[in-house]
Scaffold this active site. Structure first.
Site, short mmCIF file in Angstrom:
data_model
loop_
_atom_site.label_atom_id
_atom_site.label_comp_id
_atom_site.label_asym_id
_atom_site.label_seq_id
_atom_site.Cartn_x
_atom_site.Cartn_y
_atom_site.Cartn_z
N GLY A 86 0.78 -1.21 -0.12
CA GLY A 86 -0.11 0.03 -0.02
C GLY A 86 1.07 1.10 -0.12
O GLY A 86 2.06 1.38 -0.04
N ASP A 134 -2.76 10.38 14.76
CA ASP A 134 -3.19 9.91 13.58
C ASP A 134 -3.89 8.44 13.65
O ASP A 134 -3.57 7.58 12.93
CB ASP A 134 -2.38 9.91 12.34
CG ASP A 134 -2.89 9.76 11.14
OD1 ASP A 134 -4.24 10.13 11.09
OD2 ASP A 134 -2.35 9.49 9.93
N GLY A 139 1.83 4.43 2.18
CA GLY A 139 1.85 5.11 3.64
C GLY A 139 1.81 6.69 3.50
O GLY A 139 1.87 7.18 2.52
#
Ligand SMILES: *[C@@H]1O[C@H](CO)[C@@H](O)[C@H](O)[C@H]1NC(C)=O
Ligand SMILES: *[C@@H]1O[C@H](CO)[C@@H](O)[C@H](O)[C@H]1NC(C)=O
Ligand SMILES: *[C@@H]1O[C@H](CO)[C@@H](O)[C@H](O)[C@H]1NC(C)=O
Ligand SMILES: *[C@@H]1O[C@H](CO)[C@@H](O)[C@H](O)[C@H]1NC(C)=O
Ligand SMILES: *[C@@H]1O[C@H](CO)[C@@H](O)[C@H](O)[C@H]1NC(C)=O
Ligand SMILES: *[C@@H]1O[C@H](CO)[C@@H](O)[C@H](O)[C@H]1NC(C)=O
Ligand SMILES: *[C@@H]1O[C@H](CO)[C@@H](O)[C@H](O)[C@H]1NC(C)=O
Ligand SMILES: *[C@@H]1O[C@H](CO)[C@@H](O)[C@H](O)[C@H]1NC(C)=O
Length: 815
Positions: free
Chosen positions: A512, A630, A514
């Site tokens: 993925g 986050d 980041g």
């Protein structure tokens, strides 16, 4: 008679007034069967018999608690054998317990007023359970039961000594549950040396809670300060005491020494009508005073639990290996003070018994070190307080007793011979010849790599000296320095290794994207799977996050945090290497219908609690106070057994001990998870994370994304929707319909309730993570949530491009 008479007289019209009578004067008395009741109706005073005993005692208990819970006893040594007891206040201010049959005084408070002629004494049961004698109309207490406790320590009581009057408030256990006669366990404040809390068994030390370190007693395994109870420690010329107060004064709580010697904190759970144990000080083996003897160190994670401190060896190896540790340890080498010695740091421990200590609360650690070095009878030194970066100086003379390992606690500096100092650092490599060879080889290769590395860096610097430094270069220097300073056990991975393991960063291996670049899956030669975060070369902003992540995660270890294995920085490549999480991230499970069935309710509940524990560690239990900033479902990774691990520390910030809130011009985070005060004012604190946590909990329960949620009828977001259902009493409807079979309703409801408390609009209304963890563990009554914070659609910039999907950072300007 007086009392009874007036009661009967007004019984119809003033029943309540009568029942709530809380004072008696010299011409009144309380007979067996009558009571005094505190104005708030919490406490009651009268005669009672404990358990099956027929003896009568004068005591104070909780009025509305069953079975009867007694907190104070007057005549604990001299019971009345029949029901003729009378309690009264004498003209000279003494409280008396009298046996009515023969008029003998069985107990007297022995008070005497200053002036007998002008003062009329009154006895009153105050709303905090304190029985006091005061002059009529005056607020000064001539006598108070809080100064003469039995076995129970109530909120507002001072646990300790009045250094002026000499009053020493000790808590002495009952002999048995049916006999309040003084038992063998005594809790008290020891004031030899630096004050510390002790519990003795008879005249032998049984447990020691250690000195106050600014936030808690240094020996308490867990920091139990949170939003339920607050603590205070006062130490000045006049008095030294510890006091606790429940945040909500109508919550009943008590600390007591049980007949078996347990030091328990209990909280009354009104809904269940029972006491719930909140903490027990001496549950574990290492809690036993001096178990490992002088210079021994107890650690519950080891087997056997005892070991010698660094630089020491068992005094009697035969006894020691037979787990007979009381002889303790001795120096490997006698010290040659002041020239042949040094100080060995023993990390994260409960400080030794301070009875033989000397202290100065103004000195810094450096001054403390010098003072200890100069005086050869100083065996060790440490800071007194660990809050605010550490302050004060404690120095020990004599043997160091009763040391145990406690996570994230204090460091102690122990005087040892110089030769022992060196040995402790090289001992691990000198055990076996084979190990020595391996070590030598690895040291050599490290050296070679190091030299090569330096050479490369030098060459690089030469080449670019006239140019502006590139980000990658700055990071090289900074983080190799950081790693060196922190002495972390991070491995360095070469670019070739990583490149090979990820199939040359092939797209097939890409997991993925980041915050600062792509993430790849890799397999090392030894078969270990890794996840590689690669800083994209163009990302200027990413660089800071990258450094940040390295800085934080390298220092943190918890089973609910993702583990960093190492790093790689070579040329202009910067990479972080993590353990691989085969189940990827939480969002892929909860938001996708076909996979969401894999997570049944028990797994979800396990994940909800795991995240809470990981966060608690960040906020409070780790060496640093860290705000993640986050937190979102996509940043919660799942291992092979679906255990949650918090990841992505790119935006994390460290707080100093006394800091609670910070402000930033650059708001970063992910829409849907950001708390209102952070989005609007840019202020963040641990409560910012609590908010995000609440959103995640509601997402896990509902299987819906907060950001994309829309309800058919109203334009509610997930939080508002959950709240509306909660208010209607139909909160269960929030739970994904297709999973209702697997659910335990009470757990689902509790999760929703806690989730709502976490997403309150005002940061102060949200619980701390320690309370959250407690709320899951305990069947306690939860506070009612108010309407949650929610961003009505449109109250935030709706330009979605600045919140590009999921993993991307968001940047908002404060208004
Ligand atoms: C008085 O009576 C009580 C009975 O409750 C008894 O405990 C006490 O020993 C008696 N004292 C004397 C002096 O007889
Ligand atoms: C106070 O009263 C008690 C009990 O009546 C008595 O023993 C004591 O001597 C009295 N003290 C003074 C100062 O009068
Ligand atoms: C009061 O004084 C008497 C006699 O000195 C003593 O036996 C008793 O223990 C004292 N009572 C208290 C509560 O200290
Ligand atoms: C307290 O000491 C007594 C003997 O003095 C002993 O029998 C008892 O086991 C001790 N209590 C605990 C809990 O160790
Ligand atoms: C305090 O606790 C009581 C009883 O548990 C509860 O009714 C009350 O709302 C609480 N007050 C606050 C301010 O939380
Ligand atoms: C320790 O060992 C000695 C002999 O080596 C023995 O006499 C002694 O009883 C042992 N001590 C304890 C407490 O077991
Ligand atoms: C510590 O500092 C305070 C004020 O800074 C001062 O009043 C006090 O005397 C000092 N105490 C000692 C022991 O030096
Ligand atoms: C050294 O320390 C001991 C014990 O703390 C103390 O009694 C003694 O006065 C100190 N000596 C000097 C020279 O400070």
């Amino acid at each position: 008679m007086e009392v009874l008479g007036s009661c009967v007289l007004f019984v119809f019209s003033f029943l309540a007034t009568c029942a709530a009578k809380d004072t008696i004067t010299v011409d009144q008395a309380i007979r067996d069967g009558e009571t005094l009741v505190s104005t708030n109706e919490m406490y009651e005073l009268g005669f009672f018999s404990p358990g099956r005993s027929t003896n009568r005692f004068l005591g104070i208990w909780y009025k509305n608690v069953s079975p009867q819970t007694v907190v104070w006893v007057a005549n604990r040594e001299t019971p009345i054998t029949d029901s003729s007891g009378v309690f009264k206040v004498d003209t000279n201010g003494s409280l008396l317990v009298i046996a009515g049959t023969n008029d003998s005084v069985l107990w007297s408070s022995n008070t005497s007023l200053v002036s007998l002629t002008t003062i009329i004494p009154v006895a009153q049961l105050l709303s905090n359970g304190n029985l006091v004698v005061r002059e009529n109309g005056e607020e000064i207490f001539v006598w108070q039961s809080f100064d003469y406790p039995t076995d129970t320590f109530l909120p507002g009581m001072k646990f300790g000594k009045d250094l002026v009057s000499g009053i020493d408030r000790r808590f002495v256990s009952w002999k048995s549950l049916e006999d309040p006669y003084p038992g063998q366990y005594v809790g008290f404040m020891h004031t030899d040396g630096f004050p510390q809390l002790f519990e003795d068994n008879g005249s032998v030390p049984y447990t020691r809670l250690g000195p106050w370190n600014g936030g808690t007693f240094n020996g308490l395994a867990k920091h139990i300060s949170n939003s339920i109870i607050t603590h205070k420690f006062v130490f000045n010329d006049k008095e030294v005491y510890y006091m606790y107060t429940p945040v909500n004064s109508s919550v009943m709580s008590r600390v007591y020494v049980s007949p078996k010697g347990n030091f328990l904190t209990m909280i009354w759970i009104d809904k269940l009508r029972k006491w719930s144990q909140y903490s027990n000080v001496n549950t574990d083996t290492c809690g036993r005073y001096g178990l490992c003897g002088p210079y021994g160190k107890c650690n519950m994670d080891n087997s056997p639990v005892c070991s010698c401190m660094e630089g020491f060896e068992p005094r009697n190896p035969v006894n020691w290996s037979a787990s007979e540790w009381s002889n303790g340890c001795r120096r490997r080498t006698p010290i040659d003070c002041p020239n042949g010695d040094g100080f060995q740091v023993v990390k994260n421990i409960k400080l030794p018994d301070t009875r033989q200590s000397w202290y100065n609360r103004n000195m810094t650690l450096g001054e403390c070190a010098n003072a200890c070095k100069r005086n050869c009878s100083c065996a060790a030194y440490a800071n007194i307080e660990i809050t605010n970066g550490g302050s004060g100086c404690l120095m020990w003379s004599g043997d160091l007793m009763d040391v145990r390992t406690i996570d994230e606690s204090q460091d102690l500096y122990v005087r040892v011979a110089k030769s022992d100092l060196k040995e402790s650092t090289s001992r691990s490599t000198s055990n076996r010849r084979r190990r020595t060879i391996i070590a030598a080889v690895s040291i050599l290769s490290i050296l070679i790599i190091g030299i090569l590395f330096i050479a490369i860096v030098c060459a690089w610097n030469k080449k670019k000296r006239s140019l502006v430094e590139t980000p990658a270069q700055t990071i090289d220097k900074e983080y190799s320095m950081e790693i060196h300073e922190d002495d972390t056990e991070l491995s360095y991975f070469s670019l070739t290794t990583i490149s090979k393991s990820t199939n040359d960063f092939s797209d097939d291996n890409k997991l993925g994207e980041g915050g600062f670049g792509p993430v790849y899956r890799g397999v090392l030669d030894d078969g270990r799977e890794i996840a590689v975060k690669r800083l994209s070369k163009t990302s200027r902003q990413g660089l800071n996050e990258f450094k940040n992540e390295l800085k934080f995660i390298a220092k943190l270890q918890h089973r609910n945090l993702v583990k960093l294995l190492g790093y790689c920085n070579q040329g202009d490549e910067s990479m972080l290497i993590y353990e691989y999480m085969p189940n990827k991230s939480l969002d892929l499970f909860i938001f996708e219908l076909n996979r969401s069935s894999i997570l049944d309710w028990s797994k979800r509940f396990h994940i909800i609690q795991g995240i809470a524990r990981g966060l608690l560690y960040l906020h409070q239990d780790s060496r640093f106070k860290i705000v993640h900033r986050d937190l979102k479902a996509a940043n919660i990774l799942l291992d092979a057994d679906l255990n949650p691990k918090i990841s992505d520390f790119g935006l994390a910030r460290m707080f100093r001990e006394h800091e609670n809130e910070a402000n930033t011009k650059r708001v970063v985070g992910t829409l849907g998870y950001i708390s209102p005060e952070y989005a609007v004012e840019g202020t963040y604190s641990e409560k910012t994370d609590v908010f995000s946590y609440g959103v995640i909990v509601l997402e896990i329960v509902s299987g819906k994304k907060n950001r994309e949620f829309s309800h058919e009828k109203d334009r509610d977001n997930l939080l508002t929707h959950a709240w509306r259902l909660y208010v209607k009493g139909t909160a269960l409807e929030l739970f994904s319909a297709h999973m209702r079979d697997s659910c335990i309703e009470s757990e689902v409801l509790r999760s929703i309730h806690i989730g709502l408390l976490c997403v309150q609009h005002h940061a102060k209304d949200r619980p701390t993570m320690s309370s959250v963890v407690l709320m899951f563990d305990q069947d306690s009554v939860l506070p009612q949530p108010k309407q949650p914070a929610f961003f009505a659609k449109g109250s935030l910039p709706s330009d979605n491009s600045s919140f590009a999907n999921e993993v991307t950072l968001t940047t908002l300007e404060p208004r």
